[in-house]
Write an enzyme that holds these catalytic residues in place. Structure first.
Site: not given
Lengths: 262, 294
Positions: B24, B93
Site C-alpha cells: 500500500e 477491517h
C-alpha cells in the site's frame, strides 16, 4: 615542507563505509536474471524415492505417522470449514490446501517452545503442536468456547501455551514483530528461535524489507519461511515480482538461504 | 477489488487500469508521484483500514504538498475504497476513517450514500485538482437506488462541499453520512407514524463540511441528532456539535445535541457482538425521543 611520501596513500579500493567492492574501469550494468535461481533442496524425488541415503533423516515410524495424521486432519478440517463458509455459517475461511506438508515439516523441525509468527495460512503448525480441533472450530464460529471471546475473524488463531502468536490480518506486519521478538530472546539469552511465515505476496510489503534488514543488522535468531503458492489474493507471481523469487532478492543482506519443494 | 473496476480493464486496458504488487505504501506513493507528474490517478485501497500502511503518503505527501510548495505542485489524486463497518470482518477491517482524514487540511474528504452521490462525487473528485479521499461503503455496493435522468447523464457531478436534505421535517434534524443515512430515513419513517417529522441531512462531504445546511436545519427544528458509524471520540458528530455551538444555530437549540455513534471498542467478530457495536435504527429512534423528551 613535508614530502608526498610522508602522507600515507589509502589502498586502491572504494573508501566509503561498509564497502567491500573493488574499482572497475569499465561501465557495465549487472543484468537482471544473470544469476540463476537458488537451488531447491529436496530429499525425495516426486515418486517418493530418497535420492541420497545420507540425506535421509531416518525418522521413526511414530514421527512419520504424526506428520501424516496431522496433514490429513488439517485437510479434512479445511474441507468442512470451507463448506461452512460457502453455506454462510462462518463469514470467512482460508484453506491450507497443498501446504500441509510445509506446515508439519517446519513445525516438526522446531522445538515446542520456539515462537511462531504466522500470516494466516499456517494452521498445520498449530495443529502439529496439539491445538485441539474444538478450539479451531470455536474460533471460526466465534462462539462461547472461543478463547478469543468471539472477537476475531475465522482462522485468526492464537495460543500462548503453544507459542503461536495470534494471527493479525494486515500482511507482513508480523515480519518486523518477529524480528523484534527474536531480538528480545537473544537479549535475554533465551535458548529459543523464532520462525516467521509469510506469503510471496506479503513479501512485497515495505514491512518485509524493513524486517529482513533489521534481522541481518541486529543478528537475530530467526528463520524466515516464505510460502510461495503462485498467487497473492488474485495477483499471480508474474505480476508480484521479477526474478527467481523472494530468496533471491538482496543477496547481500547477510542471510543464509535455501529453496524447498514441499 | 470487490469488482468495482470490473469491465474497466477490458475497456481501457493495461495503461489505465493497473494491478500492483501488495504494498500500500508503494502503490500509494507511486500514485502520488504520478499525480505530481501530471496524471489524474485513482488509487484504490482494498479497504481504508489498509490505508494506514500508506498514511504517510496520503497525509505528508498528497495532503500537504500543495501548501508546502506554495501552490506550485498540485496532487490531483483520488484515494477511494470501502470504509467503516462491513459484516463479520472484525477489528482490522471495520474502522471508519472519516474523522482521521477529515482532520487534515489539504485533503478533501467525501462520503457518498446513494448511487447518485457515488457517481457524482467520484467524478467531481477526479476533476478536482486537490487530493480527495472518497470513503465508500462495502455494504452499500449491493444496494440499488433510484437515479434521475439528470443523474444518469454523462457529465453529472455532485459538488464537493454541499450537503443534501434527503427528507424534510420540522421537529428534529438528523445529520449523517454514508450508510447510516439510510438508517436515519428508516427511523424517520417509523417516527412519522408517531407524529415526529425528522429532517434528514446527508452530509455527502466530510471536509469541507457544509455546516450552513445543518445550521439552517437546526434553526428550523431546534433539535439535533448526529449519526455516524465511527467511534465517538473526536468524531464527525463531535465536530458538528462544536461548530453548531460556535455559530448562530446554537441559540435555536431547545436541547443539547445527541450523538449516535459506533461503540467505543475495536469491532468484534461474533454477529451478536457486532450488531451491538453498530448504530441501529432503534438507537436513532431512542436518541430522537431523548432529545425531544418524549
Amino acid at each position: 615542507p613535508p614530502l608526498p611520501q610522508d602522507f600515507p596513500v589509502p589502498e586502491e579500493k572504494p573508501q566509503f563505509p561498509g564497502a567491500s567492492a573493488e574499482f572497475a574501469d569499465r561501465l557495465e550494468f549487472i543484468q537482471p536474471n544473470v544469476i540463476s535461481g537458488i537451488p531447491v533442496y529436496r530429499v525425495m524425488d516426486r515418486q517418493g524415492h530418497v535420492l541420497s541415503p545420507d540425506q535421509d533423516p531416518q525418522l521413526p515410524q511414530e514421527a512419520v505417522l504424526k506428520l501424516y495424521r496431522t496433514m490429513t486432519l488439517l485437510n479434512t478440517m479445511d474441507r468442512i470449514l470451507y463448506e461452512s463458509q460457502r453455506q454462510g455459517r462462518i463469514s470467512f475461511y482460508m484453506t491450507n490446501y497443498g501446504e500441509e506438508g510445509t506446515h508439519v515439516g517446519s513445525a516438526a523441525a522446531l522445538d515446542a517452545s520456539d515462537l511462531v509468527f504466522g500470516q494466516y495460512r499456517e494452521a498445520g503448525v498449530l495443529m502439529y503442536r496439539g491445538y485441539p480441533l474444538d478450539l479451531f472450530m470455536a474460533q471460526c464460529y466465534g462462539n462461547a468456547s472461543d478463547t478469543a471471546k468471539g472477537r476475531q475473524m475465522p482462522v485468526h488463531y492464537g495460543c500462548r501455551e503453544r507459542h503461536f502468536v495470534t494471527i493479525s490480518s494486515p500482511l507482513a506486519t508480523q515480519i518486523p514483530q518477529a524480528v523484534g521478538a527474536a531480538y528480545a530472546i537473544k537479549r535475554s539469552d533465551g535458548n529459543r528461535a523464532v520462525i516467521c511465515y509469510f506469503g510471496e505476496g506479503a513479501a512485497s510489503e515495505g514491512d518485509a524489507h524493513a524486517g529482513f534488514n533489521f534481522a541481518a543488522t541486529l543478528e537475530c535468531p530467526i528463520v524466515f519461511f516464505c510460502r510461495n503458492n503462485g498467487y497473492a489474493i488474485s495477483t499471480p507471481t508474474s505480476e508480484q515480482y521479477r526474478g527467481d523469487g523472494i530468496g533471491e532478492r538482496n543477496p547481500e543482506k547477510g542471510f543464509q538461504k535455501r529453496g524447498l519443494e514441499g | 477489488a470487490l469488482q468495482i473496476s470490473r469491465g474497466l480493464w477490458k475497456k481501457y486496458g493495461d495503461k489505465r487500469v493497473i494491478d500492483t504488487p501488495i504494498s500500500e505504501m508503494g502503490f500509494a506513493g507511486i500514485a502520488v508521484g504520478a499525480a505530481m507528474a501530471g496524471l489524474r490517478p485513482v488509487c484504490e485501497f482494498m479497504t481504508f483500514n489498509f490505508s494506514m500502511q500508506a498514511i504517510d503518503q496520503v497525509i505528508n505527501s498528497a495532503a500537504k504538498t500543495c501548501y508546502m510548495s506554495a501552490g506550485s505542485i498540485a496532487v490531483p489524486i483520488v484515494f477511494r475504497g470501502p470504509n467503516g463497518a462491513s459484516a463479520g470482518v472484525a477489528a482490522q477491517h471495520s474502522q471508519c476513517f472519516a474523522a482521521w482524514y477529515g482532520h487534515c487540511p489539504g485533503l478533501k474528504v467525501v462520503s457518498p450514500w446513494s448511487s447518485e452521490d457515488s457517481k457524482g462525487l467520484l467524478k467531481a473528485s477526479i476533476r478536482d485538482d486537490n487530493p480527495v479521499v472518497m470513503l465508500e461503503n462495502e455494504l452499500l455496493y449491493g444496494v440499488p437506488f433510484e437515479m434521475s435522468e439528470q443523474a444518469q447523464s454523462k457529465d453529472f457531478i455532485v459538488p464537493i462541499g454541499k450537503a443534501k436534505i434527503e427528507r424534510e421535517g420540522t421537529h428534529v434534524t438528523l445529520v449523517s453520512h454514508s450508510r447510516p443515512v439510510g438508517h436515519c430515513l428508516e427511523a424517520a419513517a417509523v417516527l412519522a407514524k408517531e407524529g415526529v417529522e425528522c429532517e434528514v441531512v446527508n452530509l455527502r462531504t466530510i471536509r469541507p463540511m457544509d455546516i450552513e445546511t445543518v445550521e439552517a436545519s437546526v434553526v428550523k427544528t431546534n433539535h439535533l441528532v448526529t449519526v455516524e458509524g465511527g467511534w465517538p471520540q473526536f468524531g464527525v458528530g463531535a465536530e458538528i456539535c462544536a461548530r453548531i455551538m460556535e455559530g448562530p444555530a446554537f441559540n435555536y437549540l431547545d436541547a443539547p445535541a445527541v450523538r449516535v455513534t459506533g461503540a467505543d471498542v475495536p469491532m468484534p467478530y461474533a454477529k451478536i457482538l457486532e450488531d451491538n457495536c453498530i448504530p441501529q435504527v432503534k438507537d436513532i429512534i431512542f436518541a430522537v425521543k431523548k432529545t425531544l423528551n418524549i
